[in-house]
Each structure stands twice: as C-alpha cells, then as structure tokens.
Design an enzyme around this catalytic site. Structure first.
Site, PDB file in Angstrom:
ATOM      1  N   LYS A 105       0.843  -1.204   0.000  1.00 45.10           N
ATOM      2  CA  LYS A 105       0.000   0.000   0.000  1.00 45.10           C
ATOM      3  C   LYS A 105       0.877   1.252   0.000  1.00 45.10           C
ATOM      4  CE  LYS A 105      -3.808  -2.475   2.137  1.00 45.10           C
ATOM      5  NZ  LYS A 105      -4.595  -2.852   3.307  1.00 45.10           N
TER       6      LYS A 105
ATOM      7  N   GLN B 170      -4.683  -1.457   9.558  1.00 49.45           N
ATOM      8  CA  GLN B 170      -4.610  -2.790   8.978  1.00 49.45           C
ATOM      9  C   GLN B 170      -5.184  -3.817   9.952  1.00 49.45           C
ATOM     10  OE1 GLN B 170      -3.633  -3.326   5.848  1.00 49.45           O
ATOM     11  NE2 GLN B 170      -3.695  -5.554   5.873  1.00 49.45           N
TER      12      GLN B 170
ATOM     13  N   ASP C  60     -11.011   2.851   3.913  1.00 56.45           N
ATOM     14  CA  ASP C  60     -11.362   1.428   3.836  1.00 56.45           C
ATOM     15  C   ASP C  60     -12.876   1.232   3.702  1.00 56.45           C
ATOM     16  OD1 ASP C  60      -9.379  -0.588   3.942  1.00 56.45           O
ATOM     17  OD2 ASP C  60      -8.927  -0.126   6.032  1.00 56.45           O
TER      18      ASP C  60
HETATM   19  N1  GUN Z   1      -6.529  -6.686   5.996  1.00 50.28           N
HETATM   20  C1  GUN Z   1      -6.771  -7.416   4.879  1.00 50.28           C
HETATM   21  N2  GUN Z   1      -7.360  -6.651   3.922  1.00 50.28           N
HETATM   22  C2  GUN Z   1      -7.504  -5.413   4.456  1.00 50.28           C
HETATM   23  C3  GUN Z   1      -8.030  -4.197   3.951  1.00 50.28           C
HETATM   24  O1  GUN Z   1      -8.513  -4.080   2.818  1.00 50.28           O
HETATM   25  N3  GUN Z   1      -7.976  -3.131   4.815  1.00 50.28           N
HETATM   26  C4  GUN Z   1      -7.479  -3.235   6.083  1.00 50.28           C
HETATM   27  N4  GUN Z   1      -7.503  -2.163   6.853  1.00 50.28           N
HETATM   28  N5  GUN Z   1      -6.976  -4.359   6.565  1.00 50.28           N
HETATM   29  C5  GUN Z   1      -6.990  -5.437   5.753  1.00 50.28           C
END
Ligand code: GUN
Length: 296
Positions: free
Chosen positions: A61, A105, A128
């Site tokens: 990311k 996350q 998100d």
């Molecule tokens: N963990 C796995 N996929 C995601 C996601 O799309 N966003 C977040 N915040 N955590 C994750």
C-alpha cells in the site's frame, strides 16, 4: 487483457494490469491536485504487531502511494499497544489536516476491540469504508468512498464486460469486509445476488445457476469446474499461503476449463484492492477541497 493460459479456456481477468492503468490515471490526477492546491493527498497506514502477511500488504500500500504521488506515512506499533493508545492515535489523525485517509490494517491483536478502533476513524477519512456510516452510504447507493475489495471486484467485472443488471451472482463469503458490502454494491447494479457461506446447505445448487461467482473462502481448491455452469465468470478473492510457500486462491485448476474469465491469484483482486484505496484517498482529498460533493 492478457491472453488465456495455454491449454485453458478461460481468459485471465488481469487485476495487475487493470490496477496499473488506474494508477496511471491517479498519478496524473494527483499531480494536477498538487499544482492546484499546493499539496498532495495524504494517507496514514497503521500496522499493529508483526503479522508477516499484514506487513507485506502494508508495504504494498505504501509503495503504491509512492508510485502515484500520495504522501504516505506508516505507523508501526507493537502488538502490546493498548486499545486506548490506538484509539488515541486514530483520534489525533482525525484532527490532522494533512491526513486525508486513515487505514488501520486488520487483523488486530485479540486484546483490542477491533470495532472500537475502526469506528474511531472519522467517516470522511475512512478510506477502507469499514465505518458503519460508510457501510450505510454504500448500502443506499452513495459509493463515493466504496469498500476497497468489493469495489475492486466490480471494476474487474466491468473490465470483463459483464453486464450486472439482471445477472445471477453468487458470493461465497458473508463477512463485514467482503461478502456483505459486495452484495450491496451488486444490488446497486440490479444484479440478483445470492450470498453463500459455511452453513450453506448445497453450495453447488447455487453456484451452478450463477453467471458470476465471487469466492472468498480462504480454502484452496474449494471451487471446482463442477460448481460452475459453462462460461461463468469467476472472481477469486481467496488468498492462502501454501506449505509450498506459494499463494493460492480458492479455485481448483478445473475452474479454468469451465469458466470464461477467471482472476488469477496472485495478480487478480489483490492489486485492485490497493488501486481502490488510492482512489478513495484522492476522493477524500477532493471532498476536503470542495471539488467533490460531501456525502448525501
Ligand atoms: N486486511 C486485509 N485486507 C484489508 C483491507 O482491505 N484493509 C485493512 N484495513 N486491513 C486489511
């Protein structure tokens, strides 16, 4: 789109290539915003603990932000951090004018009440789209800040030329992160949606009627050609690291000789989740600058 793999009938629904195209557009947009407003959108990613898979996702990311010119900051906290400290950090970021997007996350360590932390993120900065207010907006058709993985799935289906209005779509997942918001986005497009899960009595009875199957079980090989009608489109959200060290989706190889399009793992949904995260961060910035409408 990339050509079919040799000996297989299905075409590769290439998320990596599509995400790269989206990034090209976002990079130009970020450069333009920077010229107009003197600063670029900013994303802060919070990683708690040392789960290796989460560390890889966060690294991807942050790297993607760098490619398009979004200013990213990664905050790493030990697994022992308290829930109050974490919520305090999020609240500080809510007040920080340079932060347009906040991403915590998941998974979080078991002593932390995940919902309390995720709900502390101000909805405007909720890139998100995990906050109940964001979920509610998507549910009623305001998808400005759409949930990343579900929106990534829809963009892939668009790329395959799938007409969703009237299509029979089966989603194998009923989580808050994937199945429920994806069902909402599909309903917004007038698809007929069936949501299946572990307690579903006869999965094949549902999937065999489907024009589109989206699977997100984390069980490698769960979906076989026998589950599908000829020419179905399959989106594989599953991602499991096998004993061989390789990443595996939910699809058995036999899926490829029955479906018309299949997303590969890796290189399918994963890159699209990140591309939508970037898009949401840019949208959050544009909302702040008043060039994108506030929520309905
Ligand atoms: N963990 C796995 N996929 C995601 C996601 O799309 N966003 C977040 N915040 N955590 C994750």
């Amino acid at each position: 789109m990339a050509p079919s793999a040799p000996g297989k009938r299905a075409q590769v629904l290439d998320g990596k290539a599509l995400a790269a195209r989206l990034e090209t557009g976002l990079k130009a947009e970020v450069a333009d915003l920077k010229r107009r407003f003197g600063k670029a959108p900013g994303l802060t990613v919070i990683l708690v603990g040392d789960d290796p898979a989460s560390a890889v996702y966060v690294k991807r990311k942050v790297e993607a932000c760098g490619r398009v010119g979004i200013v990213s900051r990664e905050v790493r906290l030990p697994a022992t951090v308290s829930e109050d400290e974490l919520v305090g950090l999020v609240e500080g970021l809510n007040r920080d004018a340079d932060v347009n997007g906040i991403l915590v996350q998941v998974p979080l360590p078991p002593h932390i009440h995940k919902a309390r932390v995720l709900h502390a993120v101000q909805p405007y900065k909720d890139v998100d789209a995990f906050h109940p207010e964001s979920v509610g907006h998507a549910l009623i058709g305001d998808e400005t800040m759409a949930p990343c993985t579900p929106q990534g799935v829809l963009l892939l289906l668009d790329a395959a030329g799938v007409q969703l209005a009237g299509a029979e779509v089966v989603v194998i997942n009923h989580s808050n992160l994937i199945g429920k918001p994806l069902a909402a986005l599909l309903i917004n497009r007038d698809a007929t949606v069936t949501v299946c899960h572990k307690q579903t009595k006869d999965l094949k009875a549902h999937t065999r009627r489907a024009d589109v199957v989206v699977t997100a079980t984390g069980v490698p090989g769960l979906l076989t050609g026998d589950h599908l009608r000829d020419g179905a489109v399959v989106v594989d959200v599953g991602i499991t690291r096998g004993a061989d060290g390789k990443l595996h989706g939910d699809c058995d190889d036999s899926v490829w000789s029955k479906a018309s399009w299949v997303t590969p793992v890796p290189g399918g949904v994963g890159p699209m989740t990140i591309a939508v995260l970037l898009q949401n961060t840019v949208r959050s910035f544009k909302r702040k600058m008043g060039i994108l409408p506030a929520p309905l």
